[in-house]
Design an enzyme around this catalytic site. Sequence first.
Site, PDB file in Angstrom:
ATOM      1  N   THR A 275       3.895  -7.095  -6.875  1.00 28.14           N
ATOM      2  CA  THR A 275       5.015  -6.577  -6.086  1.00 28.14           C
ATOM      3  C   THR A 275       6.209  -7.488  -6.369  1.00 28.14           C
ATOM      4  OG1 THR A 275       4.600  -8.031  -4.209  1.00 28.14           O
ATOM      5  CG2 THR A 275       3.408  -5.924  -4.236  1.00 28.14           C
TER       6      THR A 275
ATOM      7  N   ILE B 146      -5.010  -3.900  -4.598  1.00 26.26           N
ATOM      8  CA  ILE B 146      -6.259  -3.997  -3.819  1.00 26.26           C
ATOM      9  C   ILE B 146      -6.588  -2.696  -3.090  1.00 26.26           C
ATOM     10  CG2 ILE B 146      -6.365  -6.512  -3.500  1.00 26.26           C
ATOM     11  CD1 ILE B 146      -5.162  -6.006  -0.637  1.00 26.26           C
TER      12      ILE B 146
ATOM     13  N   ALA C 171      -3.896 -11.673  -1.365  1.00 24.98           N
ATOM     14  CA  ALA C 171      -2.920 -10.600  -1.577  1.00 24.98           C
ATOM     15  C   ALA C 171      -2.487 -10.032  -0.234  1.00 24.98           C
ATOM     16  CB  ALA C 171      -3.534  -9.488  -2.430  1.00 24.98           C
TER      17      ALA C 171
ATOM     18  N   THR D 229      -1.174  -2.540   2.671  1.00 24.99           N
ATOM     19  CA  THR D 229      -1.801  -3.624   1.900  1.00 24.99           C
ATOM     20  C   THR D 229      -2.673  -4.519   2.776  1.00 24.99           C
ATOM     21  OG1 THR D 229      -0.234  -3.707   0.077  1.00 24.99           O
ATOM     22  CG2 THR D 229      -1.271  -5.778   0.677  1.00 24.99           C
TER      23      THR D 229
ATOM     24  N   THR E 184      -3.115 -16.321   8.657  1.00 19.62           N
ATOM     25  CA  THR E 184      -1.985 -17.094   9.171  1.00 19.62           C
ATOM     26  C   THR E 184      -2.193 -17.491  10.632  1.00 19.62           C
ATOM     27  OG1 THR E 184       0.330 -16.840   9.814  1.00 19.62           O
ATOM     28  CG2 THR E 184      -0.905 -14.825   9.620  1.00 19.62           C
ATOM     29  N   ASP E 185      -1.510 -18.548  11.060  1.00 19.75           N
ATOM     30  CA  ASP E 185      -1.556 -18.937  12.484  1.00 19.75           C
ATOM     31  C   ASP E 185      -0.731 -17.969  13.336  1.00 19.75           C
ATOM     32  OD1 ASP E 185       1.024 -19.708  11.708  1.00 19.75           O
ATOM     33  OD2 ASP E 185       0.884 -21.732  12.530  1.00 19.75           O
ATOM     34  N   GLU E 186       0.053 -17.103  12.679  1.00 20.98           N
ATOM     35  CA  GLU E 186       0.896 -16.170  13.454  1.00 20.98           C
ATOM     36  C   GLU E 186       0.058 -15.155  14.228  1.00 20.98           C
ATOM     37  OE1 GLU E 186       4.492 -14.785  11.620  1.00 20.98           O
ATOM     38  OE2 GLU E 186       4.512 -16.467  10.221  1.00 20.98           O
TER      39      GLU E 186
ATOM     40  N   TYR F  28       3.958  -7.880  10.803  1.00 22.64           N
ATOM     41  CA  TYR F  28       3.241  -8.724   9.840  1.00 22.64           C
ATOM     42  C   TYR F  28       2.015  -9.368  10.500  1.00 22.64           C
ATOM     43  CZ  TYR F  28       2.012 -13.052   7.394  1.00 22.64           C
ATOM     44  OH  TYR F  28       1.308 -14.073   6.794  1.00 22.64           O
TER      45      TYR F  28
ATOM     46  N   LYS G 262      -2.042  -8.824   9.848  1.00 23.54           N
ATOM     47  CA  LYS G 262      -2.957  -9.902   9.432  1.00 23.54           C
ATOM     48  C   LYS G 262      -4.087 -10.045  10.468  1.00 23.54           C
ATOM     49  CE  LYS G 262      -2.789 -12.355   6.387  1.00 23.54           C
ATOM     50  NZ  LYS G 262      -3.288 -12.276   4.999  1.00 23.54           N
TER      51      LYS G 262
ATOM     52  N   LYS H  88      12.515 -16.988   1.789  1.00 16.77           N
ATOM     53  CA  LYS H  88      11.940 -17.761   2.897  1.00 16.77           C
ATOM     54  C   LYS H  88      12.839 -18.955   3.224  1.00 16.77           C
ATOM     55  CE  LYS H  88       8.186 -15.143   2.970  1.00 16.77           C
ATOM     56  NZ  LYS H  88       6.787 -15.307   2.726  1.00 16.77           N
TER      57      LYS H  88
ATOM     58  N   ASP I 298      19.157 -13.778  16.804  1.00 17.08           N
ATOM     59  CA  ASP I 298      17.736 -14.075  16.646  1.00 17.08           C
ATOM     60  C   ASP I 298      16.953 -12.837  16.205  1.00 17.08           C
ATOM     61  OD1 ASP I 298      15.515 -15.646  16.589  1.00 17.08           O
ATOM     62  OD2 ASP I 298      15.509 -16.122  18.726  1.00 17.08           O
TER      63      ASP I 298
ATOM     64  N   PRO J  76      14.115 -10.048  16.353  1.00 12.76           N
ATOM     65  CA  PRO J  76      13.411  -9.470  17.511  1.00 12.76           C
ATOM     66  C   PRO J  76      11.956  -9.952  17.555  1.00 12.76           C
ATOM     67  CG  PRO J  76      14.083  -7.761  15.903  1.00 12.76           C
ATOM     68  CD  PRO J  76      14.578  -9.058  15.383  1.00 12.76           C
TER      69      PRO J  76
ATOM     70  N   HIS K 124      10.831 -12.851  18.092  1.00 10.73           N
ATOM     71  CA  HIS K 124      10.642 -14.125  17.393  1.00 10.73           C
ATOM     72  C   HIS K 124       9.776 -15.078  18.222  1.00 10.73           C
ATOM     73  CE1 HIS K 124      12.955 -16.886  14.372  1.00 10.73           C
ATOM     74  NE2 HIS K 124      11.642 -16.860  14.180  1.00 10.73           N
TER      75      HIS K 124
END
Length: 354
Positions: free
Chosen positions: A35, A59, A81, A99, A133-135, A159, A163, A198, A292, A294, A296
């Site tokens: 990508t 994938i 991925a 994905t 991720t820790d998110e 996102y 995950k 990033k 900011d 949205p 966040h």
Amino acid sequence: MKLLVTGGAGFIGSAVIRHIINNTEDQVVNLDKLTYAGNLESLAEVSGSNRYAFEKVDICDRAAVDRVLREHQPDAIMHLAAESHVDRSIDGPADFVETNIVGTYTLLEAARQYWQSLEAECRKNFRFHHISTDEVYGDLEGPENLFTEKTPYAPSSPYSASKASSDHLVRAWHRTYGLPVLVTNCSNNYGPYHFPEKLIPLVILNALEGKPLPVYGKGDQIRDWLYVEDHARALYEVVKKGAIGETYNIGGHNEKKNIDVVQAICDLLEEYAPEKPPGLALYLDLITFVTDRPGHDHRYAIDASKIQKELGWIPKETFETGLRKTVQWYLNNQEWCRRVQDGSYQRERIGVGE
Ligand SMILES: NC(=O)c1ccc[n+]([C@@H]2O[C@H](COP(=O)([O-])OP(=O)(O)OC[C@H]3O[C@@H](n4cnc5c(N)ncnc54)[C@H](O)[C@@H]3O)[C@@H](O)[C@H]2O)c1
């Protein structure tokens, strides 16, 4: 050992592959759709190795994934991925669902069928390592709390929700079908070959061009920063030595406010690139506060004591040493940056027949 790495042309995947080729005798198959985030130029130093192979595959394409597994017969899969940029997930969540959720499901089913077809010894040793991720844990309340492997999931963005979904699928495939899985949840990475959308590379490259340095809100969001090469080393330890069915949190013990990160980059640039664009007195003058994002999350911070205790991993870089290396890397690799920024890395893919 032969490792199939999905997303190996991305920021973290390419660091994993460079680590494996440069520091071990293992073989790597890089499965990547390429990508916008996939850049084979990040693998230039290792792609000539006879222990490296590349497969341009999505994938979500079950038949193609089956073929790769059949032809390369990997001993383990490291699954990186993903669509990974939170802002893009807010603007267009569909690719993230496709994905991160459907793609992970497709890979799990292909891996399950492949694993079941293996001879007993290979079946016993096979592992599917899912990189997350820790998110997925959401926002932390209070200045002292840390995410542990037992923190309940509370994702905030499309996102992190995608995950989180993929993490649940991976654990369900272990519980229901016995697939030997490992899961890692990691804090914000930074370092060489990071795509310039990033925060850290964006700030470095914008500053050098005298462009505004956008900071969300007041810049008081706190992230735990991990140098990407420390992460790559951690992932290799987990895929080799991690206990099946376990989750490991990986963090850098480097909690920083976004505004402090931006100021630290400006200070390093004053030191390494004092010749500024005309009319600019200080890089700090370029800082611009913007509305900011949205939803966040305010603070993420990782308790990484389990991986330290059980696998003996600790990060080598502090934020100060890692950021210094990162700024120096971007200054010394402006050609890589230029080719990403003008799109030529996509038009002239090296090693791809297209
Ligand atoms: N970057 C971070 O700070 C961070 C932190 C924690 C966890 N993670 C996780 O680590 C993994 C890698 O992150 P990254 O920052 O290297 O991402 P990245 O966006 O830099 O790279 C993603 C790679 O996946 C490939 N890809 C995307 N969709 C694909 C598909 N359908 N089929 C095959 N390949 C596909 C892309 O071409 C790219 O090479 C992701 O799963 C991400 O969620 C990232």
